[in-house]
Motif scaffolding. Sequence first.
Motif, PDB file in Angstrom:
ATOM      1  N   LYS A  55       0.831  -1.205   0.000  1.00  0.00           N
ATOM      2  CA  LYS A  55       0.000   0.000   0.000  1.00  0.00           C
ATOM      3  C   LYS A  55       0.865   1.255   0.000  1.00  0.00           C
ATOM      4  N   SER A  56       1.952   1.236   0.794  1.00  0.00           N
ATOM      5  CA  SER A  56       2.838   2.408   0.844  1.00  0.00           C
ATOM      6  C   SER A  56       3.552   2.611  -0.489  1.00  0.00           C
ATOM      7  N   PHE A  57       3.904   1.496  -1.180  1.00  0.00           N
ATOM      8  CA  PHE A  57       4.484   1.611  -2.518  1.00  0.00           C
ATOM      9  C   PHE A  57       3.517   2.345  -3.446  1.00  0.00           C
ATOM     10  N   ASN A  58       2.260   1.898  -3.418  1.00  0.00           N
ATOM     11  CA  ASN A  58       1.246   2.514  -4.283  1.00  0.00           C
ATOM     12  C   ASN A  58       1.043   3.986  -3.950  1.00  0.00           C
ATOM     13  N   GLU A  59       0.946   4.283  -2.650  1.00  0.00           N
ATOM     14  CA  GLU A  59       0.726   5.668  -2.231  1.00  0.00           C
ATOM     15  C   GLU A  59       1.921   6.541  -2.594  1.00  0.00           C
TER      16      GLU A  59
END
Length: 302
Positions: A106-110
């Motif tokens: 999720k942090s990669f995507n954000e």
Amino acid sequence: MPAASDAKKRREPKNAERIQKILMNSDKMASLGQLIAGVAHELNNPISFIESNVIFLEKYCNDLRTVITMLESSQTMDADVRAKVEAYKKEMEWDFAMGDMENILKSFNEGATRIRSILASLSAFSRGNRIAREEMNIHEAIDNTINLLRYKSRHVVEFETKYKANPYIIANRGEINQVLMNLIINAIHAVQHKFENGGKGAIYIHTHSGENFVYIDIKDNGEGIPDIYKNEIFKAFFTTKKEGEGTGLGLPISKEIVEKHGGAIEFESRAGIGTCFTVKLPFGTDEEIDVPKDTHNQGKKS
């Protein structure tokens, strides 16, 4: 008045020096705009790779988890193998790892989305170096400006935006971006003292339409503009900031830009409560309007 005349003569060399520096910087800014556009373009490709690969990585992780779950539910798994699997899952803290993996993805995507957003904002500003007027979305311009300033101001101020206007106007994108940047930076500076005293400032940016105009209100809850300065703020080189922190040209340039577009800038300010600048822009004209030079001291709402 000899004293006033002497003071004016002392200011003239400083003003001339400031003008020379600004003119020298204008060419640098034009080159910087081209550089920003090139860098943004080059970074778009690797960001696309990251975004697409994260999607595949997320799918592979979900597939792997499904396979492991299926194996665990199988009645044919050897008891020793099952015991080893359970021991390894306990050692690696399986439940935590699975949850953490989701958070990492999720942090990669954000992060990729955030970078993409910054690149889009930089591209929008670099496109603004073109002289021709074109249709632009004023709400996107506001969002791009906030996006570029958010990292620097995230601990200092909270932004609130409410958009009720028809956002499409015909304007010089770069000039309108410059106006928004100047006014929002001023608002951030106005609430700086709240952060320094352990609090947090607030900036409210609201839009609405009326007749043939869009109105942009940029309001802060800062200290307000002292009465003695209210007739001075649109004068060239007037600034209350420390040496090197401001040129005193942001507001007069912004006012001239808006008036060239057939609009106006007004403000209301109350000591200890804050300041609200209202930018009024027509929905569109391709023609530049001549601005009388004696209008720069106007702008305060009655």
